[in-house]
Design a protein around this motif. Sequence first.
Motif, PDB file in Angstrom:
ATOM      1  N   GLU A  17       1.097  -1.465  -0.286  1.00  0.00           N
ATOM      2  CA  GLU A  17      -0.124  -0.041   0.333  1.00  0.00           C
ATOM      3  C   GLU A  17       0.676   1.461  -0.141  1.00  0.00           C
ATOM      4  O   GLU A  17       0.595   2.133  -0.449  1.00  0.00           O
ATOM      5  CB  GLU A  17      -1.254  -0.080   1.155  1.00  0.00           C
ATOM      6  N   THR A  18       1.863   1.547   0.774  1.00  0.00           N
ATOM      7  CA  THR A  18       2.900   2.480   0.325  1.00  0.00           C
ATOM      8  C   THR A  18       3.711   2.793  -0.521  1.00  0.00           C
ATOM      9  O   THR A  18       3.398   4.073  -1.244  1.00  0.00           O
ATOM     10  CB  THR A  18       3.702   2.237   2.180  1.00  0.00           C
ATOM     11  N   THR A  19       3.887   1.477  -1.257  1.00  0.00           N
ATOM     12  CA  THR A  19       4.519   1.880  -2.578  1.00  0.00           C
ATOM     13  C   THR A  19       3.648   1.765  -3.645  1.00  0.00           C
ATOM     14  O   THR A  19       3.536   3.057  -4.225  1.00  0.00           O
ATOM     15  CB  THR A  19       4.806   0.214  -2.577  1.00  0.00           C
ATOM     16  N   LEU A  20       2.364   1.305  -3.161  1.00  0.00           N
ATOM     17  CA  LEU A  20       1.139   1.985  -4.359  1.00  0.00           C
ATOM     18  C   LEU A  20       0.760   3.254  -4.440  1.00  0.00           C
ATOM     19  O   LEU A  20       0.930   4.267  -5.465  1.00  0.00           O
ATOM     20  CB  LEU A  20       0.127   1.396  -4.102  1.00  0.00           C
ATOM     21  N   GLU A  21       0.945   3.695  -3.165  1.00  0.00           N
ATOM     22  CA  GLU A  21       0.202   5.254  -3.117  1.00  0.00           C
ATOM     23  C   GLU A  21       1.896   5.617  -3.187  1.00  0.00           C
ATOM     24  O   GLU A  21       1.274   6.900  -3.768  1.00  0.00           O
ATOM     25  CB  GLU A  21       0.192   5.528  -1.524  1.00  0.00           C
ATOM     26  N   LYS A  24       2.233   6.381  -7.377  1.00  0.00           N
ATOM     27  CA  LYS A  24       0.533   7.088  -7.776  1.00  0.00           C
ATOM     28  C   LYS A  24       1.134   8.132  -8.042  1.00  0.00           C
ATOM     29  O   LYS A  24       0.430   8.672  -8.618  1.00  0.00           O
ATOM     30  CB  LYS A  24      -0.586   6.753  -7.265  1.00  0.00           C
ATOM     31  N   ARG A  25       2.419   9.304  -7.656  1.00  0.00           N
ATOM     32  CA  ARG A  25       2.274  10.204  -6.920  1.00  0.00           C
ATOM     33  C   ARG A  25       3.746  10.697  -8.227  1.00  0.00           C
ATOM     34  O   ARG A  25       3.852  11.763  -8.010  1.00  0.00           O
ATOM     35  CB  ARG A  25       2.521  10.919  -5.653  1.00  0.00           C
ATOM     36  N   GLY A  26       4.366   9.577  -8.869  1.00  0.00           N
ATOM     37  CA  GLY A  26       5.615  10.148 -10.033  1.00  0.00           C
ATOM     38  C   GLY A  26       6.628   9.421  -9.259  1.00  0.00           C
ATOM     39  O   GLY A  26       7.258   9.613  -9.760  1.00  0.00           O
ATOM     40  N   THR A  27       6.067   8.782  -7.900  1.00  0.00           N
ATOM     41  CA  THR A  27       8.017   8.878  -7.453  1.00  0.00           C
ATOM     42  C   THR A  27       7.727   6.904  -8.025  1.00  0.00           C
ATOM     43  O   THR A  27       7.123   6.401  -8.613  1.00  0.00           O
ATOM     44  CB  THR A  27       7.957   8.763  -5.904  1.00  0.00           C
ATOM     45  N   VAL A  32      10.957   4.727  -3.144  1.00  0.00           N
ATOM     46  CA  VAL A  32      10.325   4.731  -2.240  1.00  0.00           C
ATOM     47  C   VAL A  32      10.726   3.122  -1.168  1.00  0.00           C
ATOM     48  O   VAL A  32      11.253   3.642  -0.153  1.00  0.00           O
ATOM     49  CB  VAL A  32       8.493   3.766  -2.260  1.00  0.00           C
ATOM     50  N   TYR A  33      11.597   2.456  -1.837  1.00  0.00           N
ATOM     51  CA  TYR A  33      12.594   1.012  -0.467  1.00  0.00           C
ATOM     52  C   TYR A  33      13.246   2.233  -0.283  1.00  0.00           C
ATOM     53  O   TYR A  33      13.748   1.978   0.623  1.00  0.00           O
ATOM     54  CB  TYR A  33      12.713   0.335  -2.072  1.00  0.00           C
ATOM     55  N   GLN A  34      14.655   3.166  -0.823  1.00  0.00           N
ATOM     56  CA  GLN A  34      14.981   3.511  -0.214  1.00  0.00           C
ATOM     57  C   GLN A  34      15.090   4.166   0.622  1.00  0.00           C
ATOM     58  O   GLN A  34      15.807   4.562   1.957  1.00  0.00           O
ATOM     59  CB  GLN A  34      16.379   4.368  -0.895  1.00  0.00           C
ATOM     60  N   ASN A  35      13.708   5.165   0.614  1.00  0.00           N
ATOM     61  CA  ASN A  35      13.192   6.498   1.678  1.00  0.00           C
ATOM     62  C   ASN A  35      12.281   6.421   2.556  1.00  0.00           C
ATOM     63  O   ASN A  35      11.868   6.683   3.566  1.00  0.00           O
ATOM     64  CB  ASN A  35      12.876   8.150   0.680  1.00  0.00           C
TER      65      ASN A  35
END
Length: 68
Positions: A17-21, A24-27, A32-35
């Motif tokens: 869910e964190t990754t998908l969220e 979707k914003r363009g990251t 997402v993994y690193q931060n």
Amino acid sequence: MAYNKRNLLEKIIKIQETTLEHTKRGTTQEWVYQNLIYPVYHISHATYYSYLSRNAKGELKRLNEENK
């Protein structure tokens, strides 16, 4: 709390869910993994991508049905 399959599946769902969220914003997934993911869960790249490809919601649903 004891470690069991339900806890693992719930952790995977949070990661998905964190990754998908954020994607979707363009990251990117790498950002997402690193931060966001690695500082909290301390999992490897391979584990992260394995978690993303897993149908955790379906597995959790089946697990709940089996326990009823």
